[in-house]
Design an enzyme around this catalytic site. Sequence first.
Site: not given
Length: 300
Positions: A61, A37-38, A143, A12, A103
């Site tokens: 993610a 780096d989150i 996940y 993305l 989803d």
Amino acid sequence: MVVLVTGANGQLGQAIQSIAGNYPSIDFVFCSSFDLDITNKENCEIVFKKHQPKFCINAAAYTAVDKAESEPEKAFAINVTGAQHIAEVCKSYNTVLLHISTDFVFDAKFEDGIAYYDSQLRLPLKSNKGLVETDVPFPAGIYGLTKLQGEQAIQATWEKHFIIRTSWVYSQFGHNFMKTMLRLASEKTALSVVADQIGTPTNAVDLAEALVKIIQSCHAELVSASHYGIYNFSNEGQCSWYDFAKEIFRINNISINLQPIPTSAYPTPAKRPAYSVLDKTKIKAVFGVEIKDWEEQLNR
């Protein structure tokens, strides 16, 4: 208007980069995991202080669905703790957060032409167009669970957020089903693909355009505080993975012996949703997002 994008090297992130030149009024700041780096709160603070973004697209993610089953701590660190950190710094800098979810927070079933979720309670879907934002999540694996917990962490931390659930993302960038099918077709004369999992492919560039549409609407103050929350986005229509593969090969004029198989014939460490078609009524109504059919966008 500064828009900071995490996970810039992901599928993305690259899709957003591919359209950034079309929006000269937006100053995109693309940060890879090396730049931001989150999972490191101090690192997040430094980057936000430097760039002072008005919006943040959190495209970072942990997405290795099967690997997450054996690496739950790593998946949790990125998808939950990382999301929490981003929400906290967004709150500190009054930055509107657009967070990408999945989803996989659902484990809906599809039997005898009827979709429902939770095999024991058999709760019907609220929409005949698919799963809506208020359907109760039932993640089946690590996940999906960590992505749901990430959503919840954001909701509990910062009110100015848009959580975008999407599905079956593919593009010319990164690793995805389309590119895998094309690679396998160059190596094999026959393939078997699961035909009893139903969802909708999402062109990553279409998702990127939808995110920009949300940002533009917010910047123009066309939305109010009541519009923050969860939204679904995918292309229109639905298909199985087998149908998706068949269309990929048709468009590319590839002749291959393609066989449909049930999920039971292709066991994986992580369970996949049997039905994950997303209803897009909300995002179309609130933001005027125009969504095209998956076949058309795959061909494009």
